[in-house]
Design a protein around this motif. Structure first.
Motif, short mmCIF file in Angstrom:
data_model
loop_
_atom_site.label_atom_id
_atom_site.label_comp_id
_atom_site.label_asym_id
_atom_site.label_seq_id
_atom_site.Cartn_x
_atom_site.Cartn_y
_atom_site.Cartn_z
N TYR A 87 0.87 -1.17 0.00
CA TYR A 87 0.00 0.00 0.00
C TYR A 87 0.91 1.22 0.00
CZ TYR A 87 -4.46 2.35 1.01
OH TYR A 87 -5.62 3.09 0.94
N THR A 89 2.36 4.79 0.22
CA THR A 89 2.08 6.05 0.90
C THR A 89 3.35 6.87 1.05
OG1 THR A 89 2.52 5.25 3.15
CG2 THR A 89 0.27 4.93 2.28
N ALA A 100 -2.11 8.56 1.03
CA ALA A 100 -2.28 7.67 -0.11
C ALA A 100 -2.99 8.43 -1.22
CB ALA A 100 -3.10 6.44 0.28
N THR A 126 -7.26 -0.72 2.46
CA THR A 126 -7.90 0.56 2.77
C THR A 126 -8.86 0.40 3.95
OG1 THR A 126 -7.74 1.41 0.51
CG2 THR A 126 -9.42 2.38 1.90
N THR A 157 -4.30 7.43 8.07
CA THR A 157 -4.11 7.50 6.62
C THR A 157 -5.05 8.53 6.01
OG1 THR A 157 -3.39 5.19 6.53
CG2 THR A 157 -4.12 6.20 4.46
#
Length: 222
Positions: A87, A89, A100, A126, A157
C-alpha cells in the motif's frame, strides 16, 4: 470480536485560509501537491493511443505518488516512503500522518451536497487503514491486525483524492472513518479542500492498483 460501527460526526471542512493553516499544522503546503499533480499529468500526457486504455490513469497515479514523495523527502523533515502490504504512501511517523493517492469522483475538491467518494471500489488494506483512523491504537487489538503494525500502518491514513474535470484537476486531502457499503468511502472526519489545478491537454483521473489482501500461510500436517 464484534467491531464497533462508525458513529456519525459532522465532517470538518477546511478551505481557503483554514485549509492553508490545517496543511501547515501537518507540515504540508498545497504547492507540494500541485507539483505532484503536474508531474503526473506531464508523464501521463506522453501515453499514446497504442498503449492499453488504462495505462494513462495508472501513469498518472504512479508519477503523482513518486513526485509527492520526492517533494516531501526533499524537506528532510522526517517524511518517509511507506509500502506496508504493498500500500503505497508517504508518511511522517512523528506526526502520525500517512498519505495515499486515490482517484475521486465528481464531488472531490469542492464543498457540495454530497460527500466525495473514490472513483473505484477500495479493498481490504484501505478498510484496515480506515479502521485505524476511526479507532486509533485500539484498532490493533482487532483480528485483522494480528501481525504487528509497521511504519505507515501506525499512522492515520489521509487520502489525496484527485478528479479530472475538463482541463482541471480537483483535489483534496481528507481523512475517512468509514468505507461505506459500496466500498468507495462513507464518512469523513476532515476534508482539506485544495484549489483546483489548471492543466493543458487531456486530463485524466489517476487509477491506483487493485488491492490484494496479503497472503495467508496455512500450516498443516504432512
Amino acid at each position: 470480536m464484534v467491531q464497533p460501527e462508525p458513529v456519525y460526526e459532522e465532517c470538518i471542512i477546511h478551505e481557503g485560509d483554514a485549509a492553508v493553516a490545517r496543511l501547515a499544522s501537518m507540515g504540508l503546503r498545497a504547492t507540494y501537491f500541485e507539483a505532484a499533480v503536474r508531474r503526473g499529468h506531464d508523464r501521463s500526457s506522453q501515453v499514446t493511443a497504442v498503449h492499453p486504455r488504462t495505462y494513462k490513469g495508472q501513469v498518472m497515479w504512479a508519477e503523482t505518488v513518486a513526485e509527492l514523495r520526492t517533494q516531501l523527502l526533499a524537506l528532510n523533515q522526517g517524511w518517509d516512503v511507506g509500502y506496508t502490504n504493498n500500500y503505497e504512501t508517504s508518511f511522517h511517523a512523528q506526526r502520525s500522518v500517512a498519505i495515499a493517492v486515490v482517484g475521486g469522483d465528481a464531488n472531490c475538491g469542492e464543498r457540495g451536497f454530497s460527500p466525495p467518494k473514490a472513483a473505484r471500489r477500495r479493498g481490504p488494506v484501505t478498510a484496515k487503514r480506515i479502521r485505524k483512523n476511526l479507532l486509533g491504537q485500539q484498532a490493533f487489538d482487532l483480528p485483522e491486525f494480528k501481525e504487528p503494525p509497521q511504519g505507515d500502518e501506525l499512522c492515520d491514513t489521509w487520502f489525496l483524492m484527485l478528479n479530472a474535470r475538463e482541463s482541471r484537476m480537483y483535489l483534496e486531502l481528507s481523512l475517512a472513518t468509514s468505507l461505506g457499503a459500496d466500498g468507495k468511502f462513507g464518512l469523513w472526519k476532515e476534508r482539506i479542500l485544495i484549489p483546483y489545478i489548471s492543466l493543458q491537454g487531456a486530463v485524466v483521473t489517476p487509477m491506483e492498483p487493485d488491492e490484494i489482501e496479503p497472503p495467508r500461510v496455512n500450516v498443516g500436517r504432512k
